[in-house]
Design a protein around this motif. Structure first.
Motif, PDB file in Angstrom:
ATOM      1  N   ASP A   1       0.806  -1.225   0.000  1.00 60.37           N
ATOM      2  CA  ASP A   1       0.000   0.000   0.000  1.00 60.37           C
ATOM      3  C   ASP A   1       0.842   1.280   0.000  1.00 60.37           C
ATOM      4  O   ASP A   1       0.320   2.372   0.208  1.00 60.37           O
ATOM      5  N   ASP A   2       2.152   1.135  -0.207  1.00 58.73           N
ATOM      6  CA  ASP A   2       3.066   2.287  -0.218  1.00 58.73           C
ATOM      7  C   ASP A   2       3.063   3.052   1.096  1.00 58.73           C
ATOM      8  O   ASP A   2       3.313   4.257   1.128  1.00 58.73           O
ATOM      9  N   ALA A   3       2.756   2.351   2.168  1.00 62.16           N
ATOM     10  CA  ALA A   3       2.797   2.974   3.488  1.00 62.16           C
ATOM     11  C   ALA A   3       4.172   2.753   4.114  1.00 62.16           C
ATOM     12  O   ALA A   3       4.783   1.701   3.934  1.00 62.16           O
ATOM     13  N   ARG A   4       4.644   3.741   4.831  1.00 64.37           N
ATOM     14  CA  ARG A   4       5.919   3.622   5.521  1.00 64.37           C
ATOM     15  C   ARG A   4       5.663   3.357   6.999  1.00 64.37           C
ATOM     16  O   ARG A   4       5.008   4.149   7.666  1.00 64.37           O
ATOM     17  N   ALA A   5       6.177   2.241   7.491  1.00 64.57           N
ATOM     18  CA  ALA A   5       5.970   1.882   8.891  1.00 64.57           C
ATOM     19  C   ALA A   5       6.648   2.882   9.802  1.00 64.57           C
ATOM     20  O   ALA A   5       7.714   3.433   9.491  1.00 64.57           O
ATOM     21  N   GLY A   6       6.019   3.126  10.930  1.00 63.31           N
ATOM     22  CA  GLY A   6       6.581   4.026  11.930  1.00 63.31           C
ATOM     23  C   GLY A   6       7.460   3.270  12.901  1.00 63.31           C
ATOM     24  O   GLY A   6       8.379   2.579  12.519  1.00 63.31           O
ATOM     25  N   GLY A   7       7.118   3.376  14.204  1.00 62.79           N
ATOM     26  CA  GLY A   7       7.915   2.731  15.229  1.00 62.79           C
ATOM     27  C   GLY A   7       8.487   3.759  16.185  1.00 62.79           C
ATOM     28  O   GLY A   7       8.135   4.934  16.148  1.00 62.79           O
ATOM     29  N   GLY A   8       9.375   3.301  17.059  1.00 63.07           N
ATOM     30  CA  GLY A   8      10.003   4.206  18.003  1.00 63.07           C
ATOM     31  C   GLY A   8       9.347   4.202  19.372  1.00 63.07           C
ATOM     32  O   GLY A   8       8.575   3.311  19.721  1.00 63.07           O
ATOM     33  N   THR A   9       9.629   5.239  20.131  1.00 63.28           N
ATOM     34  CA  THR A   9       9.181   5.335  21.521  1.00 63.28           C
ATOM     35  C   THR A   9       8.032   6.332  21.677  1.00 63.28           C
ATOM     36  O   THR A   9       7.777   7.144  20.793  1.00 63.28           O
ATOM     37  N   PRO A  10       7.350   6.281  22.828  1.00 63.65           N
ATOM     38  CA  PRO A  10       6.311   7.281  23.088  1.00 63.65           C
ATOM     39  C   PRO A  10       6.856   8.711  23.044  1.00 63.65           C
ATOM     40  O   PRO A  10       6.183   9.625  22.562  1.00 63.65           O
ATOM     41  N   GLU A  11       8.070   8.897  23.522  1.00 68.61           N
ATOM     42  CA  GLU A  11       8.678  10.222  23.517  1.00 68.61           C
ATOM     43  C   GLU A  11       8.915  10.716  22.090  1.00 68.61           C
ATOM     44  O   GLU A  11       8.706  11.897  21.778  1.00 68.61           O
ATOM     45  N   GLN A  12       9.353   9.823  21.217  1.00 69.23           N
ATOM     46  CA  GLN A  12       9.581  10.200  19.813  1.00 69.23           C
ATOM     47  C   GLN A  12       8.270  10.545  19.115  1.00 69.23           C
ATOM     48  O   GLN A  12       8.206  11.483  18.315  1.00 69.23           O
ATOM     49  N   PHE A  13       7.205   9.804  19.426  1.00 68.98           N
ATOM     50  CA  PHE A  13       5.898  10.097  18.826  1.00 68.98           C
ATOM     51  C   PHE A  13       5.382  11.445  19.332  1.00 68.98           C
ATOM     52  O   PHE A  13       4.798  12.226  18.578  1.00 68.98           O
ATOM     53  N   THR A  14       5.614  11.736  20.600  1.00 70.43           N
ATOM     54  CA  THR A  14       5.204  13.024  21.155  1.00 70.43           C
ATOM     55  C   THR A  14       5.895  14.174  20.426  1.00 70.43           C
ATOM     56  O   THR A  14       5.255  15.169  20.053  1.00 70.43           O
ATOM     57  N   THR A  15       7.186  14.031  20.198  1.00 66.87           N
ATOM     58  CA  THR A  15       7.946  15.060  19.482  1.00 66.87           C
ATOM     59  C   THR A  15       7.423  15.222  18.059  1.00 66.87           C
ATOM     60  O   THR A  15       7.292  16.346  17.551  1.00 66.87           O
ATOM     61  N   PHE A  16       7.107  14.106  17.412  1.00 66.33           N
ATOM     62  CA  PHE A  16       6.570  14.121  16.043  1.00 66.33           C
ATOM     63  C   PHE A  16       5.250  14.891  16.004  1.00 66.33           C
ATOM     64  O   PHE A  16       5.032  15.728  15.120  1.00 66.33           O
ATOM     65  N   ILE A  17       4.365  14.621  16.947  1.00 65.79           N
ATOM     66  CA  ILE A  17       3.061  15.295  16.986  1.00 65.79           C
ATOM     67  C   ILE A  17       3.231  16.797  17.157  1.00 65.79           C
ATOM     68  O   ILE A  17       2.583  17.594  16.470  1.00 65.79           O
ATOM     69  N   ARG A  18       4.114  17.208  18.062  1.00 62.65           N
ATOM     70  CA  ARG A  18       4.328  18.636  18.292  1.00 62.65           C
ATOM     71  C   ARG A  18       4.832  19.324  17.012  1.00 62.65           C
ATOM     72  O   ARG A  18       4.424  20.455  16.704  1.00 62.65           O
ATOM     73  N   LYS A  19       5.699  18.669  16.288  1.00 66.72           N
ATOM     74  CA  LYS A  19       6.222  19.227  15.042  1.00 66.72           C
ATOM     75  C   LYS A  19       5.119  19.363  14.004  1.00 66.72           C
ATOM     76  O   LYS A  19       5.007  20.387  13.314  1.00 66.72           O
ATOM     77  N   GLU A  20       4.268  18.341  13.893  1.00 67.83           N
ATOM     78  CA  GLU A  20       3.146  18.388  12.953  1.00 67.83           C
ATOM     79  C   GLU A  20       2.149  19.476  13.348  1.00 67.83           C
ATOM     80  O   GLU A  20       1.579  20.146  12.490  1.00 67.83           O
ATOM     81  N   GLN A  21       1.932  19.651  14.635  1.00 66.55           N
ATOM     82  CA  GLN A  21       1.017  20.697  15.095  1.00 66.55           C
ATOM     83  C   GLN A  21       1.523  22.076  14.675  1.00 66.55           C
ATOM     84  O   GLN A  21       0.746  22.928  14.231  1.00 66.55           O
ATOM     85  N   ALA A  22       2.818  22.294  14.793  1.00 62.14           N
ATOM     86  CA  ALA A  22       3.390  23.585  14.396  1.00 62.14           C
ATOM     87  C   ALA A  22       3.227  23.814  12.896  1.00 62.14           C
ATOM     88  O   ALA A  22       2.902  24.919  12.449  1.00 62.14           O
ATOM     89  N   THR A  23       3.439  22.745  12.110  1.00 63.14           N
ATOM     90  CA  THR A  23       3.302  22.849  10.651  1.00 63.14           C
ATOM     91  C   THR A  23       1.872  23.181  10.257  1.00 63.14           C
ATOM     92  O   THR A  23       1.617  24.106   9.470  1.00 63.14           O
ATOM     93  N   TRP A  24       0.907  22.440  10.811  1.00 62.20           N
ATOM     94  CA  TRP A  24      -0.485  22.636  10.413  1.00 62.20           C
ATOM     95  C   TRP A  24      -1.074  23.916  10.987  1.00 62.20           C
ATOM     96  O   TRP A  24      -1.983  24.502  10.405  1.00 62.20           O
ATOM     97  N   LYS A  25      -0.547  24.380  12.094  1.00 66.42           N
ATOM     98  CA  LYS A  25      -0.992  25.669  12.615  1.00 66.42           C
ATOM     99  C   LYS A  25      -0.679  26.773  11.602  1.00 66.42           C
ATOM    100  O   LYS A  25      -1.523  27.645  11.332  1.00 66.42           O
ATOM    101  N   ARG A  26       0.506  26.702  11.006  1.00 61.98           N
ATOM    102  CA  ARG A  26       0.881  27.695   9.985  1.00 61.98           C
ATOM    103  C   ARG A  26      -0.012  27.577   8.757  1.00 61.98           C
ATOM    104  O   ARG A  26      -0.455  28.591   8.196  1.00 61.98           O
ATOM    105  N   ILE A  27      -0.294  26.330   8.329  1.00 62.45           N
ATOM    106  CA  ILE A  27      -1.126  26.123   7.144  1.00 62.45           C
ATOM    107  C   ILE A  27      -2.547  26.635   7.394  1.00 62.45           C
ATOM    108  O   ILE A  27      -3.158  27.280   6.531  1.00 62.45           O
ATOM    109  N   ILE A  28      -3.079  26.373   8.572  1.00 60.11           N
ATOM    110  CA  ILE A  28      -4.439  26.807   8.903  1.00 60.11           C
ATOM    111  C   ILE A  28      -4.523  28.325   8.952  1.00 60.11           C
ATOM    112  O   ILE A  28      -5.491  28.929   8.480  1.00 60.11           O
TER     113      ILE A  28
END
Length: 319
Positions: free
Chosen positions: A284-311
């Protein structure tokens, strides 16, 4: 071991809090959208492997509506014992908090991130009767008759809705949004000729594209898809640095014990490396994730900053 457990009990420490006996019953995996979309494809693939890893059934429950708010609100109030988890994604975690004037909960305070599961390219596709063979022709068609093109998504705040709104802001076109309660119902209508376009996750569209029932014009990822090598990226098509992908991860209610979160993350990380999931995701051309809860938290914060600018740029509002 018995002495250790007895000591914990005497100290007033629950075995569930230590993660030693979790899970003690089936785990409910809530998906905030209707069946038939990329979210369910990812969730079911992971749930199957997690069931084996945890020794308890992990069952998927679709709970669509309200741009994911209905499911997120319910799970935020669930017992924080690790037996209710939810599939979070770009819309519910990074967009709704900024695009909804009255967002009913604080994503960063009422949920605990566990693990990033997958990143999936979005594909801008049209029905065969749309007279556009390329993204350039699609833009020209939309500009010639503003709002004459309708596009479907899995609902307000879904990644397909966000992707098209982002592209419209970049290209200067206007199209009419038709939200559904999931990708499955939306696909029925685009195949039936009731909407003309979509900018949705690849897994849900590939079967229809391969069968010639939908025409792929561009992909939203930085790179071309392996399964669609002749379809250019949006960036290649004249929109420099444009990128939009769907991403999915597991979250639990905020007060879930850290030991349970870590155990779930470790099991999910192992599951993502299994042959069953790697083969499914590759297809399905999906890229698997993985990692730790802390890494996912950092990822979410980065995405929030990106989409806040787009919105802020697009003025997107989700009612």
């Amino acid at each position: 071991m018995i002495r250790k457990l007895l000591a914990l009990a005497l100290a007033g420490v629950s075995l569930t809090a230590t993660g030693q006996q979790w899970p003690t019953k089936p785990v409910r995996f809530v998906v905030p959208f209707a069946p038939g979309g990329t979210s369910e494809i990812v969730a079911r693939a992971v749930a199957q492997e997690l069931s084996t890893a945890l020794g308890q059934t992990v069952f998927v429950e679709n709970k669509p509506g309200g741009a994911g708010v209905i499911a997120m609100t319910e799970v935020s109030k669930a017992d924080p014992d690790g037996h209710t988890i939810i599939l979070g994604h770009v819309g519910t975690l990074a967009v709704n908090p900024y695009a909804m004037p009255k967002h009913p909960y604080d994503v960063n305070k009422e949920f605990a991130p566990v693990i990033l599961l997958a990143r999936v390219p979005n594909v801008l596709a049209v029905a065969p009767d749309v007279p556009a063979k390329t993204l350039k022709e699609f833009v020209a068609l939309a500009k010639a008759k503003p709002d004459s093109i309708t596009y479907g998504s899995a609902g307000n705040g879904s990644s397909g809705h966000l992707a098209m709104e982002y592209f419209m802001a970049e290209s200067g076109i206007k199209a009419t949004h038709v939200p559904y309660k999931g990708t499955g119902p939306m696909l029925q209508d685009i195949l039936g000729g009731r909407v003309q376009a979509t900018f949705t996750g690849a897994p849900a569209l590939m079967g229809q594209i391969s069968a010639g029932k939908l025409r792929a014009l561009a992909v939203g990822s930085h790179e071309r898809m392996v399964s669609l090598p002749n379809v250019p990226t949006v960036a290649e098509s004249g929109y420099k640095d444009f990128e939009t992908s769907q991403w999915y991860g597991i979250l639990v209610p905020a007060k879930t014990p850290k030991a349970i979160i870590d155990k779930l993350a470790a099991a999910a990380d192992k599951a993502l490396k299994s042959s069953g999931i790697t083969a499914k995701f590759a297809k399905d051309d999906a890229r698997a994730g993985g990692g730790t809860p802390e890494q996912f938290t950092t990822f979410i914060r980065k995405e929030q900053a990106t989409w806040k600018r787009i919105i802020e740029k697009t003025g997107l509002k989700i009612e």
